[in-house]
Scaffold this active site. Structure first.
Site, short mmCIF file in Angstrom:
data_model
loop_
_atom_site.label_atom_id
_atom_site.label_comp_id
_atom_site.label_asym_id
_atom_site.label_seq_id
_atom_site.Cartn_x
_atom_site.Cartn_y
_atom_site.Cartn_z
N ASN A 161 -58.07 -29.88 9.17
CA ASN A 161 -58.41 -30.66 10.36
C ASN A 161 -59.86 -31.11 10.33
OD1 ASN A 161 -57.83 -31.49 13.27
ND2 ASN A 161 -59.66 -30.23 13.52
N GLU A 162 -60.07 -32.39 10.45
CA GLU A 162 -61.40 -32.99 10.65
C GLU A 162 -62.47 -32.49 9.69
OE1 GLU A 162 -62.62 -32.85 14.72
OE2 GLU A 162 -60.88 -33.94 15.43
N ASP A 211 -62.51 -14.32 21.40
CA ASP A 211 -61.88 -13.00 21.18
C ASP A 211 -60.51 -12.90 21.85
OD1 ASP A 211 -64.22 -12.43 19.90
OD2 ASP A 211 -64.78 -10.71 21.15
N GLU A 230 -54.65 -36.27 17.58
CA GLU A 230 -55.35 -35.73 18.77
C GLU A 230 -55.90 -36.88 19.59
OE1 GLU A 230 -58.50 -32.80 18.32
OE2 GLU A 230 -57.33 -31.78 16.77
N GLN A 267 -58.92 -21.50 18.93
CA GLN A 267 -59.11 -21.93 20.31
C GLN A 267 -58.11 -21.32 21.29
OE1 GLN A 267 -59.55 -26.22 18.86
NE2 GLN A 267 -60.79 -26.24 20.70
N HIS A 273 -57.99 -25.11 10.37
CA HIS A 273 -58.69 -25.76 11.49
C HIS A 273 -59.97 -24.95 11.76
CE1 HIS A 273 -58.02 -28.39 15.32
NE2 HIS A 273 -59.26 -27.94 15.36
N TYR A 301 -61.50 -39.67 20.34
CA TYR A 301 -61.89 -39.32 21.71
C TYR A 301 -62.78 -40.34 22.39
CZ TYR A 301 -59.76 -34.78 20.91
OH TYR A 301 -58.85 -33.79 20.66
N ASN A 336 -57.67 -38.46 14.84
CA ASN A 336 -58.06 -37.79 16.08
C ASN A 336 -59.14 -38.66 16.69
OD1 ASN A 336 -56.50 -35.68 15.17
ND2 ASN A 336 -58.16 -34.20 15.01
N HIS A 388 -70.23 -13.88 17.67
CA HIS A 388 -70.66 -12.50 17.91
C HIS A 388 -72.14 -12.28 17.59
CE1 HIS A 388 -66.20 -11.06 17.42
NE2 HIS A 388 -66.44 -11.64 18.57
N ARG A 422 -48.29 -29.33 17.52
CA ARG A 422 -49.24 -29.21 16.40
C ARG A 422 -50.12 -27.99 16.65
NH1 ARG A 422 -54.70 -31.96 15.41
NH2 ARG A 422 -55.11 -30.97 13.43
#
Ligand code: BGC
Length: 500
Positions: A196-197, A82, A404, A49, A152, A337, A335, A69, A107
């Site tokens: 992660n997750e 990219d 998170e 990310q 991740h 949200y 995490n 891509h 992190r």
């Protein structure tokens, strides 16, 4: 007027009570208490990310490179990572702004294919190693502790070509990679997260196919993935525990995510609990107790039988594997949200293998809830409170790291008062939980800088720092929330003043 002052004025203008729509929290007041002195505040990102440099200095291709891509239509704005936030070249800027905000820890994740371009030890890329070494040293120079996620979501494409997380060899591939990370970086790292997750890896990537590698094998490949992710985690945990912990003295866990699932009526509590077990329980139960939650074992077995499978679609763990899994965490992580309501429904029809149907409940959200960058992202702070309480009642009195939490918007504005309001309310509920005796030891805001938000591309912004993704310099420009977070870290108080 300085930005910091503007934030304080905003805080004072806002009424202290917020009506969250849940009975217990109807006249909710933001906590006037301070966070305990030992409580830690951090920020998070992940390699794909933020780093960019997707094919520089010997990095191999990963499944997000490949998917963005070859199938750009999978991403809302057809973009890719990219270049992203260009942290590969600008990591010193990142560390400098983190220092400005005053965070205790950062992190971030290691890109597997940056140090092992084809995923295996056959080819080790020194330049990739140098990058993470430099980042770690920069953090240490600035007094910021690293919390390192080994995986991740960016599997080397070479490994996906052999089945990826649906091939049991991944347990060995991941163990080799993790061991190398401990060897290389362990002397500088005290907090590790293996993966992660897993829920998103397996459900989005191998179940409904919206995440890389884009495979649709709901309730089948998805469960194989879950099994091998968990075994890979456990194997890496034991490698750390036996070979590295004695000298490196760090801690290690797996990062799990969960929304909160609130029953629509009291009669829906059993349905809500089934859903919680299919989300957090699916990964927490194995690492805490050594096996899938019983309700999952039972429901998938019955549905598989009705579908004429010879055995359950949910693969089992042998007694040896159960022993391997049990207890592979030094603290729990979460995490979080958003929140959903849950209603019980009649048993969904069989015949279509699906994790969602296996759970067999209906999810919905209240129309009056505030919405963030995407329709399902509702701002429901009390859901965080209930989730943290549920973690303690369900799994006992463990230390918990919030790994998170944060909110994204579509406007990208610098005066991000909605983000401040989100942080203030969610953290207030977390602080209440601490005062209820739940042992939450750290909080990680997502995120420090704008970055590539997976299927949302660059449409969603979640940074305390704005980045114009068309600006080749990728300047980091502070939003108001960065001053607010700095205020919280300095004062340990969510308001302009706290009771002492
Ligand atoms: C992931 C992050 C992501 C964040 C916000 C989490 O599920 O770990 O990579 O950016 O949610 O959507």
């Amino acid at each position: 007027m300085g930005c910091g002052r503007a934030v304080f004025i905003f805080l004072s203008l806002l009424s202290l009570s917020t009506s969250d729509g849940d009975d217990e929290f109807r006249n909710y007041q933001i906590s006037r208490k301070r966070f305990p002195p030992e409580f830690k505040f951090g920020v998070a990102t992940c390699a794909y990310q933020v780093e960019g440099a997707w094919n520089e200095d010997g990095k191999g291709e990963n499944i997000w490179d490949t998917m963005t891509h070859t199938r750009p239509e999978m991403i809302i704005d057809r973009s890719n990572g990219d270049v992203a936030s260009d942290s590969y070249h600008k990591y010193k800027h990142d560390v400098a702004i983190m220092k400005k905000v005053g965070v205790h820890f950062y992190r971030f994740s290691i890109a597997w294919s940056r140090i092992l371009p084809d995923g295996t030890l056959a080819n080790i890329n020194q330049k990739g190693i140098d990058y993470y070494m430099n980042l770690l040293q920069e953090l240490h120079r600035n007094g910021i502790e690293p919390m390192v996620t080994i995986y991740h979501w960016d599997l080397p494409t070479a490994l996906q070509n052999q089945g990826g997380w649906m091939n049991n060899n991944i347990v060995g591939w991941f163990t080799d990679y993790a061991r190398l990370c401990f060897q290389l970086f362990g002397p500088l790292v005290k907090h590790w997260a293996t993966i992660n997750e897993p829920k998103q890896i397996c459900h989005a990537g191998y179940g409904i196919g919206i995440g890389a590698p884009g495979i649709t094998s709901g309730g089948l490949g998805e469960y194989l993935c879950a099994k091998y992710v968990l075994l890979a985690h456990a194997s890496a945990y034991h490698v750390y525990d036996k070979e590295f912990r004695p000298s490196q003295q760090g801690k290690i866990t797996i990062v799990l995510d969960s929304d909160w699932y609130e029953p629509g009526t009291p009669a829906d509590e059993a349905a809500a609990e089934v859903r919680r077990q299919f989300v957090y329980g699916m990964y927490a139960n194995p690492i805490i107790y050594g096996n899938w939650p019983q309700v999952m074992i039972d429901r998938v077995a019955i549905r598989s039988q009705l579908e004429h499978f010879n055995r359950s679609r949910l693969p089992d763990f042998s007694p040896y594997q159960q022993r391997l899994l049990k207890g592979t965490f030094d603290y729990l992580s979460i995490n979080h949200y958003t929140t959903y309501m849950v209603s019980a429904i009649p048993e969904p029809p069989v015949g279509h293998a699906s994790w969602d149907l296996d759970a067999g409940v209906r999810l919905w959200q209240k129309p009056e809830w505030e919405t963030a960058a995407i329709d399902w992202f509702k701002v429901v702070p009390w859901g965080f409170h209930k989730l943290l309480r549920w973690m303690r009642t369900t799994y006992g009195d463990h230390e918990i790291y919030v790994t998170e939490n944060g909110v994204s918007d579509r406007t990208g504005e610098l005066d991000d008062f909605d983000r401040i309001s989100y942080y203030r309310r969610y953290m207030s509920h977390m602080l209440d939980c601490i005062n209820e005796g739940i042992r939450i030891i750290g909080y990680t805001a997502w995120s420090i800088i704008d970055n590539y938000e997976w299927n949302m591309g660059y449409v969603a912004h979640s940074g305390m720092y704005y980045i114009n993704m068309t600006d080749p310099a990728r300047r980091r420009i502070p939003r108001k929330s960065s001053y607010y977070y700095n205020h919280i870290i300095k004062t340990r108080c969510l308001l302009s003043q706290c009771d002492d």
